[in-house]
Design a protein around this motif. Structure first.
Motif, PDB file in Angstrom:
ATOM      1  N   ARG A   1      67.923 -33.796  25.462  1.00  0.00           N
ATOM      2  CA  ARG A   1      68.956 -34.039  26.466  1.00  0.00           C
ATOM      3  C   ARG A   1      69.171 -32.774  27.281  1.00  0.00           C
ATOM      4  N   ILE A   2      68.644 -32.790  28.496  1.00  0.00           N
ATOM      5  CA  ILE A   2      68.724 -31.644  29.396  1.00  0.00           C
ATOM      6  C   ILE A   2      68.274 -32.134  30.774  1.00  0.00           C
ATOM      7  N   THR A   3      68.753 -31.503  31.816  1.00  0.00           N
ATOM      8  CA  THR A   3      68.309 -31.914  33.147  1.00  0.00           C
ATOM      9  C   THR A   3      66.915 -31.355  33.422  1.00  0.00           C
ATOM     10  N   MET A   4      66.196 -32.007  34.313  1.00  0.00           N
ATOM     11  CA  MET A   4      64.869 -31.527  34.687  1.00  0.00           C
ATOM     12  C   MET A   4      64.955 -30.117  35.270  1.00  0.00           C
ATOM     13  N   LYS A   5      65.968 -29.879  36.088  1.00  0.00           N
ATOM     14  CA  LYS A   5      66.118 -28.571  36.718  1.00  0.00           C
ATOM     15  C   LYS A   5      66.282 -27.471  35.678  1.00  0.00           C
ATOM     16  N   LYS A   6      67.128 -27.705  34.682  1.00  0.00           N
ATOM     17  CA  LYS A   6      67.371 -26.684  33.667  1.00  0.00           C
ATOM     18  C   LYS A   6      66.153 -26.494  32.774  1.00  0.00           C
ATOM     19  N   LEU A   7      65.473 -27.593  32.431  1.00  0.00           N
ATOM     20  CA  LEU A   7      64.297 -27.463  31.579  1.00  0.00           C
ATOM     21  C   LEU A   7      63.187 -26.690  32.279  1.00  0.00           C
ATOM     22  N   THR A   8      62.918 -27.028  33.528  1.00  0.00           N
ATOM     23  CA  THR A   8      61.838 -26.336  34.241  1.00  0.00           C
ATOM     24  C   THR A   8      62.170 -24.865  34.487  1.00  0.00           C
ATOM     25  N   SER A   9      63.452 -24.537  34.522  1.00  0.00           N
ATOM     26  CA  SER A   9      63.829 -23.128  34.698  1.00  0.00           C
ATOM     27  C   SER A   9      63.455 -22.300  33.476  1.00  0.00           C
ATOM     28  N   GLN A  10      63.237 -22.961  32.340  1.00  0.00           N
ATOM     29  CA  GLN A  10      62.871 -22.268  31.107  1.00  0.00           C
ATOM     30  C   GLN A  10      61.357 -22.180  30.913  1.00  0.00           C
ATOM     31  N   LEU A  11      60.603 -22.815  31.810  1.00  0.00           N
ATOM     32  CA  LEU A  11      59.150 -22.866  31.679  1.00  0.00           C
ATOM     33  C   LEU A  11      58.478 -22.031  32.766  1.00  0.00           C
ATOM     34  N   ASP A  12      57.264 -21.594  32.491  1.00  0.00           N
ATOM     35  CA  ASP A  12      56.507 -20.794  33.443  1.00  0.00           C
ATOM     36  C   ASP A  12      56.024 -21.698  34.575  1.00  0.00           C
ATOM     37  N   ALA A  13      56.510 -21.463  35.799  1.00  0.00           N
ATOM     38  CA  ALA A  13      56.181 -22.316  36.948  1.00  0.00           C
ATOM     39  C   ALA A  13      54.705 -22.253  37.311  1.00  0.00           C
ATOM     40  N   ARG A  14      54.003 -21.230  36.874  1.00  0.00           N
ATOM     41  CA  ARG A  14      52.577 -21.138  37.146  1.00  0.00           C
ATOM     42  C   ARG A  14      51.777 -22.097  36.282  1.00  0.00           C
ATOM     43  N   ILE A  15      52.367 -22.538  35.161  1.00  0.00           N
ATOM     44  CA  ILE A  15      51.674 -23.413  34.215  1.00  0.00           C
ATOM     45  C   ILE A  15      52.216 -24.834  34.265  1.00  0.00           C
ATOM     46  N   PHE A  16      53.518 -24.982  34.408  1.00  0.00           N
ATOM     47  CA  PHE A  16      54.130 -26.309  34.410  1.00  0.00           C
ATOM     48  C   PHE A  16      54.455 -26.706  35.848  1.00  0.00           C
ATOM     49  N   GLN A  17      53.696 -27.679  36.352  1.00  0.00           N
ATOM     50  CA  GLN A  17      53.762 -28.063  37.753  1.00  0.00           C
ATOM     51  C   GLN A  17      54.438 -29.420  37.903  1.00  0.00           C
ATOM     52  N   ARG A  18      55.380 -29.499  38.826  1.00  0.00           N
ATOM     53  CA  ARG A  18      56.037 -30.778  39.149  1.00  0.00           C
ATOM     54  C   ARG A  18      55.092 -31.604  40.006  1.00  0.00           C
TER      55      ARG A  18
ATOM     56  N   ASN B   1      51.484 -29.749  32.286  1.00  0.00           N
ATOM     57  CA  ASN B   1      50.890 -28.469  31.924  1.00  0.00           C
ATOM     58  C   ASN B   1      49.505 -28.426  32.545  1.00  0.00           C
ATOM     59  N   ILE B   2      49.288 -27.567  33.537  1.00  0.00           N
ATOM     60  CA  ILE B   2      48.031 -27.603  34.288  1.00  0.00           C
ATOM     61  C   ILE B   2      46.829 -27.247  33.413  1.00  0.00           C
ATOM     62  N   ASN B   3      47.073 -26.553  32.309  1.00  0.00           N
ATOM     63  CA  ASN B   3      45.968 -26.199  31.421  1.00  0.00           C
ATOM     64  C   ASN B   3      45.456 -27.393  30.624  1.00  0.00           C
ATOM     65  N   ARG B   4      46.193 -28.510  30.676  1.00  0.00           N
ATOM     66  CA  ARG B   4      45.790 -29.714  29.945  1.00  0.00           C
ATOM     67  C   ARG B   4      45.030 -30.705  30.828  1.00  0.00           C
ATOM     68  N   ILE B   5      44.895 -30.397  32.113  1.00  0.00           N
ATOM     69  CA  ILE B   5      44.248 -31.327  33.049  1.00  0.00           C
ATOM     70  C   ILE B   5      42.726 -31.231  32.904  1.00  0.00           C
ATOM     71  N   LYS B   6      42.084 -32.412  32.679  1.00  0.00           N
ATOM     72  CA  LYS B   6      40.623 -32.466  32.557  1.00  0.00           C
ATOM     73  C   LYS B   6      39.947 -32.666  33.918  1.00  0.00           C
ATOM     74  N   SER B   7      40.563 -33.500  34.760  1.00  0.00           N
ATOM     75  CA  SER B   7      39.984 -33.758  36.076  1.00  0.00           C
ATOM     76  C   SER B   7      41.055 -34.265  37.019  1.00  0.00           C
TER      77      SER B   7
ATOM     78  N   ASP C   1      44.598 -23.680  42.496  1.00  0.00           N
ATOM     79  CA  ASP C   1      44.690 -22.240  42.694  1.00  0.00           C
ATOM     80  C   ASP C   1      45.059 -21.525  41.398  1.00  0.00           C
ATOM     81  N   ASN C   2      46.003 -22.093  40.659  1.00  0.00           N
ATOM     82  CA  ASN C   2      46.458 -21.457  39.422  1.00  0.00           C
ATOM     83  C   ASN C   2      45.417 -21.558  38.313  1.00  0.00           C
ATOM     84  N   ARG C   3      44.632 -22.615  38.308  1.00  0.00           N
ATOM     85  CA  ARG C   3      43.589 -22.779  37.285  1.00  0.00           C
ATOM     86  C   ARG C   3      42.440 -21.804  37.470  1.00  0.00           C
ATOM     87  N   VAL C   4      42.153 -21.450  38.715  1.00  0.00           N
ATOM     88  CA  VAL C   4      40.993 -20.584  38.952  1.00  0.00           C
ATOM     89  C   VAL C   4      41.349 -19.096  38.922  1.00  0.00           C
ATOM     90  N   ARG C   5      42.631 -18.783  38.770  1.00  0.00           N
ATOM     91  CA  ARG C   5      43.019 -17.364  38.724  1.00  0.00           C
ATOM     92  C   ARG C   5      42.552 -16.722  37.429  1.00  0.00           C
TER      93      ARG C   5
END
Length: 276
Positions: A207-224, A232-238, A272-276
């Protein structure tokens, strides 16, 4: 401070923990519990209304966590803070050095008496002013941020600047608190103020708002990718492009998520974030 009672507020989302600590505090002659809260929002409201001398604060709260409660209470009348936790390894070294005290559940009366000695020594105007700086040092140890960054954070309403938390504390189906590694989160979908957090082993409801939860996560990895979906962009296969600027993200194991048209720019960010 023999002439008056030391006032305290207890904050914990477990009623039995509150009751246990309250009973022990009642055995201390100069201590008076004036309020109790089971979450961060109520804790902030009670502290603003009652202005207690001491706040016994559980670190692992649903929604607003203990550190965010501390941020909201920055004022000239900020109470002394005693952190309480069931986990000895949770930032114990940092808080033992810099906070008023760090108590482990269940709280032992003898240990609590030691805490009260520290509290009595520090309840003077000069010592109170120094507590803010000591608390900043504790937060510096935990967050890895420079103390100047934390001072700026404490002066405004922004989320805790440590945006790349390593774990989330979530209750599972058995109502047990578990530590969920952020790296294990594959994707998140929202239903109002409830978030379903998907991991390979188990799904969790928080139980938490999306805004508050995403503020606790690394925006470079967790993409809306949708108003109610984060991946989690590291979990994307294609990535499969569709018409109307939409796309399908394949996470494997039959999990496919749609990138909505309003979030079409997320695909470029993901690449962009995956290829860095």
């Amino acid at each position: 401070m023999p002439d008056r009672k030391i006032t305290a507020v207890i904050v914990d989302d477990e009623p039995l923990a509150i009751e246990g600590l309250r009973l022990r505090l009642h055995k201390i002659e100069d201590m008076h519990v004036v309020g109790e809260a089971v979450d961060g929002d109520n804790a902030i409201a009670i502290c603003h209304a009652l202005q207690p001398d001491v706040l016994f604060l559980d670190l692992n709260l649903p929604g607003i966590n203990g550190l965010e409660v501390v941020q909201s209470l920055q004022s000239d009348n900020m109470p002394l803070v005693v952190f309480v936790s069931a986990y000895s390894e949770y930032a114990l070294d940092a808080f033992e050095l810099n906070a008023i005290d760090y108590l482990l559940k269940p709280v032992n009366l003898g240990r609590l008496q030691q805490t009260m000695k520290r509290i009595r020594e520090r309840l003077t105007p000069v010592e109170r002013d120094q507590e803010k700086f000591k608390l900043l040092r504790a937060l510096e140890e935990v967050s890895g941020l420079h103390i100047s960054e934390l001072q700026e954070w404490l002066s405004n309403e922004s989320p805790l600047p440590n945006s790349s938390n390593q774990e989330l504390v979530i209750k599972n189906a058995k109502n047990e608190k578990v530590f969920v590694p952020v790296a294990d989160i594959e994707w998140i979908d929202a239903a109002g103020d409830y978030m379903c957090i998907h991991t390979p082993a188990e799904n969790f409801i928080l139980r938490i708002t999306m805004k508050k939860l995403t503020s606790q996560l690394d925006a470079r990895i967790f993409q809306r990718i949708h108003k109610s979906t984060v991946v989690n962009i590291n979990r994307i296969k294609s990535i499969q492009p569709l018409r109307n600027s939409e796309s399908i993200l394949d996470l494997g194991d039959g999990v496919k998520l749609k990138v909505s048209r309003n979030y079409s720019c997320a695909v470029k960010t993901i690449i962009d974030n995956r290829v860095r």
